[in-house]
Design a protein around this motif. Structure first.
Motif, PDB file in Angstrom:
ATOM      1  N   PHE A 194     -21.405 -22.300   6.479  1.00 40.27           N
ATOM      2  CA  PHE A 194     -21.281 -20.950   5.939  1.00 40.27           C
ATOM      3  C   PHE A 194     -20.233 -20.133   6.705  1.00 40.27           C
ATOM      4  O   PHE A 194     -19.596 -19.247   6.139  1.00 40.27           O
ATOM      5  N   TRP A 195     -20.050 -20.424   7.975  1.00 42.46           N
ATOM      6  CA  TRP A 195     -19.004 -19.722   8.718  1.00 42.46           C
ATOM      7  C   TRP A 195     -17.624 -20.085   8.176  1.00 42.46           C
ATOM      8  O   TRP A 195     -16.725 -19.237   8.116  1.00 42.46           O
ATOM      9  N   ALA A 196     -17.464 -21.346   7.786  1.00 38.65           N
ATOM     10  CA  ALA A 196     -16.187 -21.763   7.192  1.00 38.65           C
ATOM     11  C   ALA A 196     -16.031 -21.170   5.792  1.00 38.65           C
ATOM     12  O   ALA A 196     -14.935 -20.746   5.405  1.00 38.65           O
ATOM     13  N   PHE A 197     -17.130 -21.148   5.019  1.00 36.89           N
ATOM     14  CA  PHE A 197     -17.073 -20.555   3.674  1.00 36.89           C
ATOM     15  C   PHE A 197     -16.574 -19.111   3.727  1.00 36.89           C
ATOM     16  O   PHE A 197     -15.896 -18.645   2.812  1.00 36.89           O
ATOM     17  N   GLY A 198     -16.943 -18.400   4.801  1.00 38.41           N
ATOM     18  CA  GLY A 198     -16.534 -17.005   4.927  1.00 38.41           C
ATOM     19  C   GLY A 198     -15.037 -16.816   4.966  1.00 38.41           C
ATOM     20  O   GLY A 198     -14.527 -15.732   4.657  1.00 38.41           O
ATOM     21  N   SER A 199     -14.313 -17.878   5.357  1.00 40.73           N
ATOM     22  CA  SER A 199     -12.844 -17.811   5.368  1.00 40.73           C
ATOM     23  C   SER A 199     -12.238 -18.521   4.163  1.00 40.73           C
ATOM     24  O   SER A 199     -11.200 -18.094   3.641  1.00 40.73           O
ATOM     25  N   ILE A 200     -12.865 -19.603   3.704  1.00 44.36           N
ATOM     26  CA  ILE A 200     -12.355 -20.318   2.535  1.00 44.36           C
ATOM     27  C   ILE A 200     -12.327 -19.404   1.309  1.00 44.36           C
ATOM     28  O   ILE A 200     -11.448 -19.504   0.456  1.00 44.36           O
ATOM     29  N   VAL A 201     -13.286 -18.474   1.252  1.00 45.13           N
ATOM     30  CA  VAL A 201     -13.346 -17.560   0.106  1.00 45.13           C
ATOM     31  C   VAL A 201     -12.084 -16.708  -0.012  1.00 45.13           C
ATOM     32  O   VAL A 201     -11.764 -16.199  -1.092  1.00 45.13           O
TER      33      VAL A 201
END
Length: 640
Positions: free
Chosen positions: A234-241
Motif C-alpha cells: 500500500f505504501w507503493a500504491f500511494g505513489s503508483i497512483v
C-alpha cells in the motif's frame, strides 16, 4: 465551457464535408492534448521516481522495477482506458462531463421519484466537488515544482533557485488569467503534441537498450510484487497512483472537444507515449539504479537536459492552466446549481463561449498554491499530499456512474454493481494507500475538501431557510389578481420583478405596492431557472404567460454551463408579444438583510459563515447582467 448544445464531434460531422472533416477532427484532437491531458501527461516527471523514494520499502532491483511497471501498466489500463475512456465517457449529459453533470444525469433518470436516492446522489456530487478543489490546489504546485527541479540534474548549484523560479512561473500564470487563454491556448495543443512524442521517443530509446523490460506487461509481475510486499504494497500504491492522476479530466473536459477526439488522442498518442516513457525509465533504473532521483531527466544525454527541462516546464504550465480553467468552469456550474454563492464572472473572449475568469477563485487558488510551494519546498514532499483527493473523486465517479447505468442505461443492478464494483477495486486500493500518507501531507486535500464541503452544505441549507422565510406571507399571483378590486394608479413603462417562483407575488412587488402605491402599465414576474442540462436551446429559452390586467409571468431557463442574462431573456420574449425596451423598463430586486438569531437552526458556526457568504455574494444585478441604472433594490430583513 462547450461552444454549443451539441457534442463538438457531432457538430463537426454535420457541418463539414468529408475532406474538411478530417482537418476539424485533427484540430479537436490536438486541442484536447493541450487541455485534457496536461495533468496525467506530466505524471512521468515524478510518478515512478516517488514509488521508490517516497518512504516505500521497495529497492530499485530488477524484480521490484518490473513489478512496479506491471502494476502501473494495469492501473492505467483498467482505471483510465476501461473505466473512464470506455465506460464513464458514455455517461454524457448533452455532451458535458464532470461530477456535477454526472449527478444531474443520474437524478434526471429518477423522473421525480426516489427521494432518498436523489439525496444520496446529491451528497456524492457535493463530496466529489469538494475533493476536486482539494486536488486542484495541489496540482499546479507539484507539476511546476517537478519540472523546475530538473535544473538540479543540469547542475546541483541550481537547486537553490528551484522554489523561487517555480513561484515566479506560478504567480505569472495566475496574473495572466484575467486576459483569457484564447491566444495562449492555440499553443497548448502543439506543445503537448511535441511533449507526448518526446515522451514516447525517449522511452522507446531506452527500451531498445533493454527490451526485456517489456516483460512487465505480464500481470503476474504485479501479482508477485503484491505477494512479496504484503500489506507494505500500500505504501507503493500511494505513489503508483500518481500515474493515473488526471484521469478524471478526460471525462470532466468532454464538453470541450467531444468523446471521440479524446478517445482517439488517448489511445493513439497519450497512452502509448506515457507507457513507453514509464517502461523506458524502468529500463534505465535496472541498468543504473543510482540515477533514480532524476530518472526522467536522465533519459537524455547531459547536453540536452536543459532542453528537456524547458519542455517539461512548458508542459507543467499547460497542466496547471488546464486545472485552473477546470476550476473556473466547475465553479460556474456550482453557482448555477446553487452549490456556491454568486461570484463575479468575466468572459474573456467575445467569440469563444466558455472562456471565463472568476477573480475571487483565481486569487484564493493562487494564495493556496504559493503557500504549498513555500511550505513543502519540493515535489517529493508534496507527493505525500497528492493523490488522496484524486482517488476519492474516482470512487465518487464510479458510484455515480453505477447509478447512471442503473437509472439511465437501464442495466440490471447486479450487472452494474459487478462491473463498476470491480473497476472500483483499484481505486479503493489507491485510496487506502493514500490514506496512509495523511501524516505526511495527505491531510492537506482533506482539509481543503472539508472546508469546501462545509461551505457548500452551509450555503444550500441557509438558502433553503431564507427561501422558506421569504415565501411565508406571499400570495399566489392569480389569487392576488382576483382580490385586486380597484387597481392602483398605473404609470407608464414596464416593471420587472425577479423572483424564485413566478407563480407567487414576490416580496419586492408587495413592498413597492405598499410604499409607492402605484403599478406600472406592464408588470413581469421573471423567474430564472437553472436546468439539469448543460445548455438550453434558444427555442426553449423563455416561457411566457399572460395573466391579464397587464401582468405577465416569464420563466427564463438556462443550463448549468450558461451565464444567465436577464435583458437577453426579455428580448427573447418578443415573439410572445412582449416588446422589451430597456429605457422604458425598471428592474425591482429583493435585497435580504440577514439578522443573526440566537436560536438559529444552522447553529452559531454555520449561521455566521452563511451570513458572511451572503455578504460576499455578487449583487443580483451584476450576476444577471441587469443594467445598474435601471435597477431598484428593495430591502427585507430576515432572521437566520
Amino acid at each position: 465551457m462547450a461552444p454549443d448544445s451539441t457534442s463538438p464531434s457531432t457538430v463537426t460531422d454535420a457541418a463539414h464535408p468529408s475532406h474538411d472533416h478530417g482537418k476539424a477532427r485533427a484540430a479537436l484532437i490536438v486541442g484536447a492534448l493541450g487541455v485534457v491531458f496536461g495533468d496525467i501527461g506530466t505524471s512521468p516527471l515524478y510518478a515512478l521516481r516517488e514509488t521508490f523514494l517516497h518512504d516505500t520499502s521497495l529497492a530499485p532491483t530488477p524484480d521490484h522495477v518490473l513489478g512496479v511497471l506491471s502494476t502501473l501498466f494495469w492501473a492505467v489500463t483498467l482505471t483510465v482506458t476501461i473505466k473512464y475512456v470506455t465506460l464513464i465517457m458514455r455517461a454524457d449529459n448533452k455532451g458535458e462531463g464532470g461530477v456535477l453533470a454526472l449527478a444531474t444525469l443520474g437524478t434526471h433518470g429518477l423522473n421525480g421519484k426516489g427521494r432518498r436516492i436523489r439525496v444520496g446522489i446529491t451528497l456524492l456530487a457535493v463530496i466529489g466537488l469538494a475533493l476536486f478543489y482539494g486536488d486542484a490546489i495541489i496540482t499546479p504546485a507539484v507539476t511546476v515544482l517537478s519540472a523546475v527541479e530538473g535544473l538540479s540534474a543540469v547542475a546541483p548549484a541550481f537547486e537553490a533557485y528551484v522554489v523561487p523560479l517555480a513561484l515566479v512561473i506560478l504567480v505569472a500564470l495566475f496574473m495572466l488569467q484575467s486576459r483569457g487563454t484564447a491566444d495562449v491556448g492555440r499553443l497548448f495543443g502543439p506543445v503537448m503534441l511535441v511533449w507526448f512524442i518526446v515522451l514516447g521517443v525517449l522511452g522507446a530509446w531506452q527500451i531498445a537498450k533493454n527490451p526485456s523490460v517489456l516483460r512487465a506487461i505480464n500481470p503476474l509481475y504485479a501479482a508477485d510484487l503484491i505477494a512479496d510486499q504484503g500489506l507494505g504494497i500500500f505504501w507503493a500504491f500511494g505513489s503508483i497512483v500518481l500515474a493515473v492522476t488526471g484521469a478524471e479530466a478526460l471525462y470532466a473536459d468532454m464538453g470541450h472537444f467531444g468523446r471521440r477526439p479524446i478517445r482517439t488522442a488517448w489511445l493513439s498518442l497519450v497512452m502509448p507515449g506515457l507507457l513507453l516513457n514509464y517502461f523506458g525509465q524502468g529500463a534505465l533504473i535496472i541498468e543504473n539504479p543510482a540515477l533514480i532521483r532524476q530518472v526522467f531527466f536522465e533519459l537524455v544525454p547531459q547536453d540536452y537536459i536543459i532542453f528537456l527541462v524547458a519542455l517539461a516546464t512548458f508542459a507543467s504550465v499547460i497542466a496547471s492552466q488546464a486545472v485552473i480553467t477546470g476550476v473556473f468552469s466547475l465553479t460556474r456550474q456550482a453557482i448555477q446549481l446553487g452549490y456556491l454563492p454568486r461570484m463575479a464572472i468575466q468572459h474573456t473572449s467575445e467569440t469563444t463561449i466558455g472562456q471565463i475568469y472568476i477573480p475571487r477563485v483565481n486569487w484564493i487558488l493562487m494564495m493556496g498554491v504559493v503557500a504549498l510551494v513555500v511550505g513543502f519546498g519540493s515535489s517529493g514532499a508534496l507527493a505525500g499530499a497528492y493523490g488522496l483527493a484524486v482517488t476519492g473523486a474516482m470512487l465518487v465517479d464510479a458510484a455515480l456512474a453505477m447509478a447512471v447505468a442503473i437509472l439511465v442505461w437501464k442495466w440490471r443492478w447486479q450487472v452494474a454493481a459487478l462491473v463498476f464494483g470491480l473497476l472500483a477495486v483499484p481505486d479503493l486500493a489507491f485510496f487506502i494507500a493514500n490514506a496512509l500518507k495523511i501524516p505526511d501531507g495527505g491531510w492537506l486535500p482533506l482539509v481543503v475538501a472539508s472546508l469546501v464541503y462545509f461551505t457548500i452544505t452551509t450555503w444550500r441549507l441557509g438558502r433553503r431557510m431564507v427561501a422558506t422565510e421569504m415565501s411565508e406571507g406571499t400570495l399566489p399571483l392569480r389569487q392576488f389578481l382576483e382580490r385586486m378590486e380597484r387597481a392602483p394608479d398605473r404609470v407608464a413603462g414596464t416593471a420587472v420583478f425577479l423572483t424564485a417562483d413566478a407563480s407567487h407575488t414576490p416580496a419586492a412587488f408587495l413592498h413597492n405596492l405598499k410604499h409607492n402605491k402605484v403599478l406600472h402599465e406592464r408588470i413581469i414576474m421573471l423567474q430564472v431557472e437553472t436546468m439539469d442540462v448543460p445548455r438550453v436551446p434558444e427555442a426553449n429559452r423563455v416561457e411566457v404567460e399572460r395573466l391579464g390586467k397587464g401582468f405577465h409571468t416569464v420563466v427564463a431557463r438556462y443550463g448549468f454551463t450558461e451565464q444567465p442574462d436577464v435583458p437577453e431573456a426579455l428580448r427573447a420574449c418578443r415573439p410572445h408579444g412582449i416588446a422589451y425596451d430597456e429605457m422604458e423598463t425598471s428592474f425591482f430586486l429583493g435585497r435580504e438583510t440577514l439578522v443573526p438569531s440566537q436560536h438559529s437552526k444552522l447553529g452559531k458556526w454555520r449561521r455566521d459563515w452563511f451570513i458572511s457568504l451572503s455578504h460576499s455574494a455578487s449583487a443580483t444585478k451584476t450576476f444577471f447582467r441587469i443594467p445598474p441604472n435601471r435597477a431598484i433594490e428593495l430591502g427585507n430583513q430576515i432572521q437566520i
